[in-house]
Design a protein around this motif. Structure first.
Motif, PDB file in Angstrom:
ATOM      1  N   GLY A  59     -20.680  33.952  12.097  1.00  0.00           N
ATOM      2  CA  GLY A  59     -19.979  33.720  13.349  1.00  0.00           C
ATOM      3  C   GLY A  59     -19.664  32.279  13.679  1.00  0.00           C
ATOM      4  O   GLY A  59     -19.165  31.990  14.766  1.00  0.00           O
ATOM      5  N   VAL A  75     -14.495  43.657  13.023  1.00  0.00           N
ATOM      6  CA  VAL A  75     -15.050  42.818  14.085  1.00  0.00           C
ATOM      7  C   VAL A  75     -14.493  41.405  13.941  1.00  0.00           C
ATOM      8  O   VAL A  75     -14.023  41.007  12.878  1.00  0.00           O
ATOM      9  N   PHE A  77     -16.012  37.701  15.093  1.00  0.00           N
ATOM     10  CA  PHE A  77     -17.054  36.926  15.748  1.00  0.00           C
ATOM     11  C   PHE A  77     -16.461  35.639  16.324  1.00  0.00           C
ATOM     12  O   PHE A  77     -15.766  34.894  15.631  1.00  0.00           O
ATOM     13  N   ARG A  78     -16.780  35.387  17.575  1.00  0.00           N
ATOM     14  CA  ARG A  78     -16.347  34.152  18.222  1.00  0.00           C
ATOM     15  C   ARG A  78     -17.455  33.100  18.250  1.00  0.00           C
ATOM     16  O   ARG A  78     -17.201  31.926  18.516  1.00  0.00           O
ATOM     17  N   SER A  79     -18.688  33.553  17.980  1.00  0.00           N
ATOM     18  CA  SER A  79     -19.824  32.635  17.973  1.00  0.00           C
ATOM     19  C   SER A  79     -20.962  33.293  17.209  1.00  0.00           C
ATOM     20  O   SER A  79     -20.946  34.511  16.985  1.00  0.00           O
ATOM     21  N   ARG A  81     -23.728  34.079  18.327  1.00  0.00           N
ATOM     22  CA  ARG A  81     -24.337  35.085  19.200  1.00  0.00           C
ATOM     23  C   ARG A  81     -23.723  36.468  18.962  1.00  0.00           C
ATOM     24  O   ARG A  81     -24.412  37.494  19.051  1.00  0.00           O
ATOM     25  N   ASP A  82     -22.422  36.494  18.690  1.00  0.00           N
ATOM     26  CA  ASP A  82     -21.762  37.772  18.409  1.00  0.00           C
ATOM     27  C   ASP A  82     -22.351  38.421  17.163  1.00  0.00           C
ATOM     28  O   ASP A  82     -22.569  39.635  17.121  1.00  0.00           O
ATOM     29  N   ALA A  85     -25.934  39.657  17.839  1.00  0.00           N
ATOM     30  CA  ALA A  85     -25.957  40.865  18.663  1.00  0.00           C
ATOM     31  C   ALA A  85     -25.816  42.126  17.821  1.00  0.00           C
ATOM     32  O   ALA A  85     -26.249  43.208  18.235  1.00  0.00           O
TER      33      ALA A  85
END
Length: 266
Positions: A59, A75, A77-79, A81-82, A85
């Motif tokens: 990410g 998917v 991912f923007r960060s 955290r994505d 998760a």
């Protein structure tokens, strides 16, 4: 690949993935898949594109072209955290521990067990110390006898094993390992490889990034060799010898899969 992985969607998958920075193409049409309970080794020399691929999966970077899928679904991912998760945990080459903190504090960092209420709420050190020590013993780390022991007293291999074990304990579904055996001695590397086996046994999809062909051939189920951002070869355990893999990584021509000697496994 087992019959189960042949009939289920990969936990994580890159399809025709490319990444450019300005006019520089760092990844070019790369596809890899990792199923549950499978160790996928990503090999290549420095500059092959391994680090960029890790950052796409975790990410840090988004793709320029291509697709990333988790459990068969596309998917983006923007960060980090994505990715986290969805159960994707990355252990980078620089060991992610804090030497001046205790083993228990490192094991539970960000997920500290608490007790008390309101202004009296605080970390349950007794539980953390005993539970972390129990988990460490299960990892085969014998040099730690107290959860309050500072992580800085542990060896590099023990710290790396602790980081991997922590990820597994807290539910990682995909474990991305960036050169986890780099600069480790034989015994310490063996401790880390044991944790990778434990991850596979527990059904985690492992992506093991390394330039050490011996370690990869020891533990891997599937292999992708990158060279200058492109896939130089892909194969499964037993289809290539370590010498052939080293030749590819050093810049040799792609090995013909029909070569009689290519099936030799060291």
């Amino acid at each position: 690949m087992t019959a189960q992985t042949a009939t289920t969607a990969p936990v994580i998958e890159l399809i025709a993935a490319s990444k450019t920075f300005g006019v520089n193409t760092v990844l070019d049409d790369v596809s890899i898949t990792a199923h549950a309970g499978e160790v996928v080794c990503l090999l290549g020399d420095n500059g092959a594109g391994k680090s960029t691929l890790i950052k796409v999966l975790s990410g840090v970077h988004t793709l320029t072209r291509g697709e990333l899928r988790v459990d068969g679904r596309a998917v983006e991912f923007r960060s980090p955290r994505d990715a986290q998760a969805l159960g994707i945990t990355t252990v980078f080459q620089d060991i992610d521990t804090f030497p001046l903190m205790s083993v228990a504090q490192n094991f539970f960092i960000g997920r500290e067990p608490m007790k008390g209420r309101g202004p009296f709420r605080r970390m349950d050190h007794k539980y953390a110390n005993s539970h972390a020590l129990e988990q460490i013993r299960e990892m085969g780390i014998r040099g730690v006898t107290d959860g309050k022991q500072l992580v800085g007293t542990m060896s590099g291999g023990e710290r790396q094993a602790l980081t991997i074990g922590r990820a597994l304990h807290f539910g990682a579904r995909v474990l991305i390992l960036d050169e986890p055996t780099s600069a480790l001695g034989v015994k310490e590397a063996g401790l880390v490889l044991r944790q990778i086996r434990n991850a596979r046994k527990s059904g985690v999809a492992v992506i093991f990034i390394t330039h050490n062909a011996h370690h990869a051939m020891t533990i891997g189920d599937k292999f992708t060799v990158l060279k200058q951002g492109k896939v130089a070869d892909q194969f499964v355990q037993g289809e290539r010898s370590r010498l052939e893999v080293l030749t590819l990584m050093a810049g040799g021509e792609e090995i013909d899969g029909d070569d009689d000697e290519s099936s030799a496994h060291e």
